[in-house]
Design a protein around this motif. Structure first.
Motif, short mmCIF file in Angstrom:
data_model
loop_
_atom_site.label_atom_id
_atom_site.label_comp_id
_atom_site.label_asym_id
_atom_site.label_seq_id
_atom_site.Cartn_x
_atom_site.Cartn_y
_atom_site.Cartn_z
N UNK A 54 32.52 -7.83 -12.83
CA UNK A 54 32.97 -6.87 -13.82
C UNK A 54 33.76 -7.52 -14.95
N UNK A 55 34.20 -8.77 -14.77
CA UNK A 55 35.01 -9.43 -15.79
C UNK A 55 34.23 -10.55 -16.47
N UNK A 56 32.94 -10.56 -16.35
CA UNK A 56 32.13 -11.62 -16.93
C UNK A 56 32.06 -11.48 -18.45
N UNK A 57 31.87 -12.61 -19.13
CA UNK A 57 31.64 -12.63 -20.57
C UNK A 57 30.16 -12.39 -20.82
N UNK A 58 29.81 -11.22 -21.31
CA UNK A 58 28.40 -10.86 -21.44
C UNK A 58 27.70 -11.60 -22.57
N UNK A 59 28.45 -12.31 -23.40
CA UNK A 59 27.83 -13.03 -24.50
C UNK A 59 27.43 -14.46 -24.14
N UNK A 60 27.46 -14.79 -22.87
CA UNK A 60 26.87 -16.06 -22.45
C UNK A 60 25.35 -15.89 -22.41
N UNK A 61 24.63 -17.00 -22.54
CA UNK A 61 23.16 -16.94 -22.54
C UNK A 61 22.63 -16.34 -21.26
N UNK A 65 23.87 -13.66 -18.75
CA UNK A 65 24.89 -12.62 -18.61
C UNK A 65 24.83 -12.00 -17.22
N UNK A 66 25.89 -12.24 -16.43
CA UNK A 66 25.94 -11.70 -15.07
C UNK A 66 26.57 -10.32 -15.02
N UNK A 67 27.25 -9.92 -16.09
CA UNK A 67 27.83 -8.58 -16.14
C UNK A 67 26.73 -7.52 -16.02
N UNK A 68 25.52 -7.87 -16.45
CA UNK A 68 24.41 -6.93 -16.38
C UNK A 68 24.11 -6.50 -14.95
N UNK A 69 24.44 -7.36 -13.99
CA UNK A 69 24.17 -6.99 -12.60
C UNK A 69 24.97 -5.76 -12.19
N UNK A 70 26.24 -5.71 -12.60
CA UNK A 70 27.07 -4.57 -12.25
C UNK A 70 26.60 -3.27 -12.87
N UNK A 71 25.94 -3.36 -14.04
CA UNK A 71 25.47 -2.16 -14.74
C UNK A 71 24.04 -1.77 -14.39
N UNK A 72 23.18 -2.79 -14.28
CA UNK A 72 21.74 -2.51 -14.17
C UNK A 72 21.06 -3.17 -12.98
N UNK A 73 21.82 -3.90 -12.17
CA UNK A 73 21.23 -4.69 -11.07
C UNK A 73 20.24 -5.73 -11.61
N UNK A 74 20.57 -6.28 -12.77
CA UNK A 74 19.71 -7.29 -13.39
C UNK A 74 20.55 -8.51 -13.76
N UNK A 75 19.85 -9.58 -14.10
CA UNK A 75 20.47 -10.73 -14.74
C UNK A 75 19.85 -10.80 -16.14
N UNK A 76 20.69 -10.90 -17.15
CA UNK A 76 20.21 -10.84 -18.53
C UNK A 76 20.19 -12.24 -19.15
N UNK A 77 19.05 -12.59 -19.74
CA UNK A 77 18.91 -13.84 -20.46
C UNK A 77 18.86 -13.51 -21.95
N UNK A 78 19.79 -14.08 -22.74
CA UNK A 78 20.01 -13.63 -24.11
C UNK A 78 19.62 -14.66 -25.17
N UNK A 79 19.12 -15.82 -24.78
CA UNK A 79 19.05 -16.91 -25.74
C UNK A 79 17.86 -16.88 -26.69
N UNK A 80 16.75 -16.28 -26.31
CA UNK A 80 15.55 -16.35 -27.15
C UNK A 80 15.75 -15.60 -28.46
N UNK A 81 15.15 -16.14 -29.52
CA UNK A 81 15.23 -15.49 -30.82
C UNK A 81 14.38 -14.23 -30.87
N UNK A 82 14.73 -13.32 -31.76
CA UNK A 82 13.93 -12.13 -31.96
C UNK A 82 12.55 -12.51 -32.50
#
Length: 208
Positions: free
Chosen positions: A122-129, A131-148
């Motif tokens: 719950x205290x993770x920094x979600x702006x890391x590439x 993001x483990x905070x997503x697990x607490x919200x969605x039961x997922x691990x979020x990968x943020x690095x790819x460009x749009x």
């Protein structure tokens, strides 16, 4: 709504973020391709914008032969994935646009000591590439690095890479930093199709 009931969006000052509902397997990737074909007629994205991919932790753990019902094993899985990504950072940066290699919204995962000591999702920094905070919200691990991007081939290649990456990282983290993309591909035992795709320079991939 060109994406039907499979997406929603948030908009701020003319900028907006599209979010899909849960997509699965090849059918999900086909849906992405069909949607993007229509979407790119109306909107634009840039390489400093992000494509965020959520992977189901339970599905990934189950596929890797881990006990997704165990809290301790789940935390171990999340730590391993983040640590593996940190050690593969230099190689993975070859897969993404320059604007996503040093970006406030997808920073390099924190140091080894911090990852090993990490306990509170719950205290993770979600702006890391990764993001483990997503697990607490969605039961997922979020990968943020790819460009749009609007290229379904690029998105599919990235999603396949991430799935394979989580499967390997679940059991084995590189012992050292992998500085080259070829080393990352050797680590995950990437197939020839993925290796060949990423031989194409980033700016040329949209037309391949």
């Amino acid at each position: 709504d060109c994406l039907g009931d499979e997406c929603n969006y948030e908009s701020t000052e003319g900028l907006f973020e599209l979010r899909s509902n849960i997509l699965r397997g090849e059918e999900g990737l086909k849906h992405v391709a069909d949607s993007l074909e229509e979407l790119q007629r109306y909107v634009h994205t840039a390489h400093d914008c992000g494509l965020h991919v959520h992977i189901s932790v339970r599905s990934a753990m189950r596929e890797a032969g881990m006990d997704e019902t165990s809290q301790s094993e789940t935390l171990l899985f999340l730590k391993r994935v983040r640590l593996a990504y940190r050690r593969c950072w230099d190689g993975i940066c070859e897969m993404v646009a320059e604007g996503r290699r040093d970006n406030t919204y997808c920073t390099k995962p924190e140091g080894v000591a911090e990852i090993v000591a990490f306990e509170n999702l719950e205290t993770d920094n979600r702006y890391q590439a990764v993001n483990l905070e997503a697990y607490g919200k969605y039961n997922t691990i979020e990968f943020r690095q790819h460009e749009g991007c609007f290229d379904p081939k690029r998105i599919a290649a990235w999603v396949r890479f991430l799935w394979r990456f989580t499967q390997v990282a679940a059991h084995r983290v590189p012992e050292r930093t992998l500085e080259e993309l070829s080393e990352v591909f050797d680590y995950i035992k990437a197939d020839d199709e993925l290796r060949q795709f990423y031989k194409v320079p980033i700016l040329a991939r949209e037309t391949t």
